[in-house]
Write an enzyme that holds these catalytic residues in place. Structure first.
Site, PDB file in Angstrom:
ATOM      1  N   LYS A  52       0.843  -1.201   0.000  1.00 44.02           N
ATOM      2  CA  LYS A  52       0.000   0.000   0.000  1.00 44.02           C
ATOM      3  C   LYS A  52       0.877   1.250   0.000  1.00 44.02           C
ATOM      4  CE  LYS A  52      -3.928  -2.271   2.215  1.00 44.02           C
ATOM      5  NZ  LYS A  52      -4.693  -2.568   3.435  1.00 44.02           N
ATOM      6  N   GLN A  96      -4.414  -1.186   9.878  1.00 42.60           N
ATOM      7  CA  GLN A  96      -4.414  -2.519   9.249  1.00 42.60           C
ATOM      8  C   GLN A  96      -5.016  -3.554  10.194  1.00 42.60           C
ATOM      9  OE1 GLN A  96      -3.633  -3.082   6.070  1.00 42.60           O
ATOM     10  NE2 GLN A  96      -3.984  -5.273   6.193  1.00 42.60           N
ATOM     11  N   ASP A 119     -10.809   3.593   4.519  1.00 41.90           N
ATOM     12  CA  ASP A 119     -11.180   2.176   4.472  1.00 41.90           C
ATOM     13  C   ASP A 119     -12.699   1.995   4.490  1.00 41.90           C
ATOM     14  OD1 ASP A 119      -9.367   0.065   4.225  1.00 41.90           O
ATOM     15  OD2 ASP A 119      -8.542   0.409   6.232  1.00 41.90           O
TER      16      ASP A 119
HETATM   17  N1  GUN Z   1      -7.052  -6.351   6.381  1.00 41.45           N
HETATM   18  C1  GUN Z   1      -7.448  -7.046   5.285  1.00 41.45           C
HETATM   19  N2  GUN Z   1      -8.008  -6.217   4.368  1.00 41.45           N
HETATM   20  C2  GUN Z   1      -7.967  -4.976   4.884  1.00 41.45           C
HETATM   21  C3  GUN Z   1      -8.391  -3.706   4.405  1.00 41.45           C
HETATM   22  O1  GUN Z   1      -8.932  -3.539   3.306  1.00 41.45           O
HETATM   23  N3  GUN Z   1      -8.156  -2.659   5.258  1.00 41.45           N
HETATM   24  C4  GUN Z   1      -7.571  -2.812   6.483  1.00 41.45           C
HETATM   25  N4  GUN Z   1      -7.407  -1.718   7.227  1.00 41.45           N
HETATM   26  N5  GUN Z   1      -7.183  -3.978   6.955  1.00 41.45           N
HETATM   27  C5  GUN Z   1      -7.377  -5.056   6.161  1.00 41.45           C
END
Ligand code: GUN
Length: 287
Positions: A52, A96, A119
């Site tokens: 990311k 995350q 998110d």
């Molecule tokens: N863990 C797995 N997918 C995601 C996501 O799209 N965002 C976040 N913050 N954590 C995740």
């Protein structure tokens, strides 16, 4: 069978976003900013965050990263999120998941300013999604919609069967597809006879994290198959929740793993961050 090429679409979207970011910088004298938070040492989460941040860098978005130890105190994390909420350089905040079990995930997500919730996990944005109002939409569901739209796959009146009811994918995806006039069935670990639902699906979306769960005889000939799963096999290779080799010939469209939904999740995160940055600037102009 044709491939739903998420890698190619993600590349195209990232190129467009790079242009968009460069205009933003010209207009506002700063880059959009994304703050990422990683707690503990989950190796998959570390890889996701690394990818990311790399994508941010390539697009011109500034990323600010903070890593905390597994045993971090809940209040310290809340304080950190509040600091980011008040930081004008930060447009988006990404915590995350999953978090270590001693932490209260919901409470932490609820601390993120909904205007910086790229998110789309804050109840404010999820509520707006439920009501079909404009909101930050969770990145994986949004990426799936974008992929279907790119390949002009009709949703209206189609029966979409989602496997998995997670807060990250299954539940928000159900709302998003419903808002796009699909008929939606959500199956989960307690659903009896899952294959009988999948057999009726025009579009199947598998998001359960179980390697090769979906077999050939589950798929209606000509169905569209979207595989969100990324599972590591004993030999170290990756596979989805769908048995690709068995099902590919039966499907009209199918996502590969990797290179299907995953790259779009990141592209949608970047898109949401640029959107958040534009909205922050609009608020400043009005103020
Ligand atoms: N863990 C797995 N997918 C995601 C996501 O799209 N965002 C976040 N913050 N954590 C995740």
């Amino acid at each position: 069978m044709s491939l739903l090429d998420g890698k190619m679409l993600s590349k195209k979207l990232k190129e467009e976003l790079t242009q968009d970011v460069s205009h933003f910088i010209e207009n506002h004298g700063r880059a959009p900013g994304l703050a990422t938070i990683l707690v503990g040492h989950d190796s998959a989460s570390a890889v996701y965050i690394k990818n990311k941040r790399l994508s941010c860098e390539k697009t011109g978005i500034t990323s600010y990263h903070q890593q905390f130890a597994d045993d971090i105190d809940q209040q310290k994390l809340i304080d950190h999120i509040n600091q980011l909420n008040n930081d004008p350089k930060v447009d988006g905040i990404l915590l995350q998941l999953p978090l270590p079990i001693h932490l209260n995930t919901q409470k932490l997500l609820n601390t993120i300013d909904p205007c910086k919730d790229v998110d789309g996990f804050h109840p404010y944005n999820l509520g707006k999604l439920l009501k079909s109002e404009t909101a930050f939409i969770p990145c994986t569901p949004l990426g799936i919609l974008r992929l279907l739209q790119h390949y002009a796959i009709e949703l209206s009146g189609k029966h979409c069967v989602i496997l998995g009811r997670s807060n990250i994918v299954g539940k928000p995806l159900a709302m998003l597809l419903l808002n796009n006039n699909a008929t939606v069935t959500v199956c989960h670990s307690k659903t009896d006879n899952i294959e009988s639902y999948v057999q009726q699906a025009d579009i199947v979306i598998a998001a359960v994290g179980k390697a090769k769960l979906v077999k050939e005889d589950w798929i209606k000939p000509g169905a569209v198959v979207i595989d969100v799963g990324i599972n590591r096999q004993n030999d170290g290779s990756l596979c989805g929740d769908v048995d690709y080799e068995q099902t590919a010939d039966k499907a009209s469209w199918i996502t590969p793993v990797p290179g299907g939904v995953g790259p779009l999740t990141i592209a949608m995160l970047l898109q949401n961050t640029v959107l958040a940055a534009k909205q922050q600037e609009k608020i400043k102009d009005r103020g």
